[in-house]
Design a protein around this motif. Structure first.
Motif, mmCIF file in Angstrom:
data_model
loop_
_atom_site.group_PDB
_atom_site.id
_atom_site.type_symbol
_atom_site.label_atom_id
_atom_site.label_comp_id
_atom_site.label_asym_id
_atom_site.label_seq_id
_atom_site.Cartn_x
_atom_site.Cartn_y
_atom_site.Cartn_z
ATOM 1 N N ASN A 162 0.818 -1.214 0.000
ATOM 2 C CA ASN A 162 0.000 0.000 0.000
ATOM 3 C C ASN A 162 0.854 1.267 0.000
ATOM 4 O OD1 ASN A 162 -2.371 1.468 -0.020
ATOM 5 N ND2 ASN A 162 -2.610 1.434 2.211
ATOM 6 N N PRO A 163 1.749 1.434 -0.975
ATOM 7 C CA PRO A 163 2.632 2.607 -1.000
ATOM 8 C C PRO A 163 1.883 3.879 -1.352
ATOM 9 C CG PRO A 163 2.865 1.351 -3.016
ATOM 10 C CD PRO A 163 1.939 0.563 -2.137
ATOM 11 N N HIS A 164 2.324 4.993 -0.805
ATOM 12 C CA HIS A 164 1.729 6.292 -1.115
ATOM 13 C C HIS A 164 2.662 7.376 -0.588
ATOM 14 C CE1 HIS A 164 0.337 5.248 2.949
ATOM 15 N NE2 HIS A 164 0.414 6.536 3.193
ATOM 16 N N GLY A 165 2.375 8.609 -0.961
ATOM 17 C CA GLY A 165 3.138 9.730 -0.440
ATOM 18 C C GLY A 165 3.999 10.400 -1.489
ATOM 19 N N PHE A 213 5.866 -3.988 -5.102
ATOM 20 C CA PHE A 213 4.874 -3.031 -4.621
ATOM 21 C C PHE A 213 3.491 -3.671 -4.733
ATOM 22 C CE2 PHE A 213 8.519 -0.560 -5.794
ATOM 23 C CZ PHE A 213 8.559 0.473 -4.867
ATOM 24 N N ASP A 214 2.902 -4.007 -3.596
ATOM 25 C CA ASP A 214 1.538 -4.535 -3.576
ATOM 26 C C ASP A 214 0.565 -3.373 -3.427
ATOM 27 O OD1 ASP A 214 -0.432 -6.420 -3.698
ATOM 28 O OD2 ASP A 214 -0.209 -7.115 -1.632
ATOM 29 N N GLU A 215 -0.635 -3.514 -3.985
ATOM 30 C CA GLU A 215 -1.619 -2.422 -4.030
ATOM 31 C C GLU A 215 -1.022 -1.204 -4.743
ATOM 32 O OE1 GLU A 215 -4.624 -2.945 -3.280
ATOM 33 O OE2 GLU A 215 -4.441 -4.811 -2.157
ATOM 34 N N ALA A 216 -0.307 -1.443 -5.824
ATOM 35 C CA ALA A 216 0.407 -0.375 -6.517
ATOM 36 C C ALA A 216 -0.514 0.569 -7.263
ATOM 37 C CB ALA A 216 1.423 -0.985 -7.489
ATOM 38 N N GLN A 217 -1.806 0.270 -7.332
ATOM 39 C CA GLN A 217 -2.730 1.208 -7.968
ATOM 40 C C GLN A 217 -2.826 2.517 -7.186
ATOM 41 O OE1 GLN A 217 -3.806 -1.576 -6.463
ATOM 42 N NE2 GLN A 217 -5.099 -0.826 -4.814
ATOM 43 N N ASN A 218 -2.345 2.517 -5.932
ATOM 44 C CA ASN A 218 -2.354 3.733 -5.127
ATOM 45 C C ASN A 218 -1.206 4.676 -5.467
ATOM 46 O OD1 ASN A 218 -4.637 2.888 -3.662
ATOM 47 N ND2 ASN A 218 -3.368 1.685 -2.279
#
Length: 364
Positions: A162-165, A213-218
């Motif tokens: 869940n990467p972001h920022g 990167f899992d949940e890379a749609q974020n």
């Protein structure tokens, strides 16, 4: 607590039998007469089942529950955790339809075999970027966990969930995933220098680094461009860094934008994992029951068809509906899950059907 009392207690909770303990049990539900045989589809690999709970849990002073004391609040009274109510009823060792990803239950229909082949190929062939997309609950994370298990010591793997920022925050996510320090007061230049030195030191030790990167749609378009710049650290014919992006269909849409063509050109392997069709579902449900320790049929053929209609073949939704149906069958003392039991689950509103996902699978 006996199984009979457990059924009555759970029936009262579910409002299936509001007069549990006083009123007579409702009339039996007739099992479906026309049942198609389910093919015996082998699993990809033979794996042992999960171990049974430790003796001290099974011989608790509360035979129908487990006492667990919170680590964060040691002075609080023990928390009573209810065990799986229906496993003994159906002769199972573990719950077959848990929602958490578990490679032990991995089922290998052709679509998942192709997705895993592209995922493994991307890593083994040192592809700069590998892209795997699929609907929510399609089984992407389970495939990913299976891959991580199979990788050897020649690869250093960092998993970012869940990467972001911002750019600096993204780089901190990466460094933390690689077990490298990343202090909040450090500048981006300092962080990037440490990251680059780490990659080169791993390369000198004969290892390449794989960032997953899992949940890379974020990730935003700016973040993806930052990841592309990471790839530029590679020099010559050897890849010191590889990227694996796992995400929902929006990720594929983002990478397909005209302004993302430089990123897309670095994608050497990709696959879109669609939902299961009815034929696959007819193998999926008995497969998970076999892994959980049950060889006999529990779901009738019409029930499996009804499950497909309600879930559109999304594995996570299939698991949720099957789990609820087995709970309801247990409360009624039934050994078969029929459309009537599934209809009761739907009528009670405890399951939320999904909209139709994309059914196609794509490989590049």
């Amino acid at each position: 607590m006996t199984r009979s009392r457990s059924r009555k207690l759970l029936s009262r909770i579910l409002w299936l039998d509001p007069d549990a303990g006083n009123a007579p049990e409702s009339a039996p539900i007739a099992a479906d007469s026309a049942v198609d045989p389910v093919p015996d589809i082998p699993t990809y690999r033979d794996r042992s089942l999960q171990p049974t709970p430790p003796r001290e849990f099974r011989e608790s002073s509360l035979p129908a529950s487990t006492r667990v004391r919170s680590r964060l609040l040691p002075n609080e009274p023990p928390v009573v955790r209810t065990p799986d109510l229906y496993t003994e009823h159906f002769g199972l060792k573990v719950r077959p339809f848990a929602l958490t990803p578990d490679p032990e239950f991995l089922y290998w229909p052709p679509s998942h075999q192709r997705a895993y082949t592209m995922l493994e190929y991307g890593v083994r062939a040192h592809s700069p970027i590998t892209l795997i997309t699929g609907e929510v609950g399609a089984g992407k994370t389970t495939l990913l966990l299976h891959l991580v298990r199979s990788l050897g010591s020649e690869l250093r793997v960092g998993l970012v969930s869940n990467p972001h920022g911002s750019r600096a925050e993204l780089l901190r996510w990466v460094l933390h995933a690689l077990e490298q320090p990343a202090e909040i007061e450090e500048s981006y230049v300092d962080l990037f220098s440490r990251f680059q030195n780490f990659l080169l030191s791993e390369y000198a030790a004969g290892r390449s680094v794989v960032l997953i990167f899992d949940e890379a749609q974020n990730l935003s378009a700016e973040a993806l461009e930052e990841l592309r710049m990471f790839i530029n650290i590679n020099s010559g014919k050897d890849e010191v860094l590889q990227l694996v992006l796992i995400g929902q269909p929006e990720l594929r849409d983002l990478v397909s934008r005209p302004e993302m063509r430089q990123f897309a050109q670095r994608v050497a392997a990709s696959y879109h994992l669609g939902a299961m069709d009815l034929k696959t579902l007819r193998g999926y449900i008995p497969h998970r029951l076999r892994v959980a320790g049950c060889e006999r049929r529990i779901f009738t053929a019409p029930a499996i068809t009804m499950i497909y209609e309600q879930t559109k073949g999304v594995p996570r939704l299939v698991n949720q509906l099957c789990d609820l149906a087995m709970v309801y069958a247990f409360t009624r003392g039934r050994q078969l899950v029929t459309p009537a039991i599934l209809q009761q689950v739907l009528d009670d509103g405890v399951f939320f059907p999904a909209s139709a996902p994309r059914q196609t699978s794509e490989t590049t």
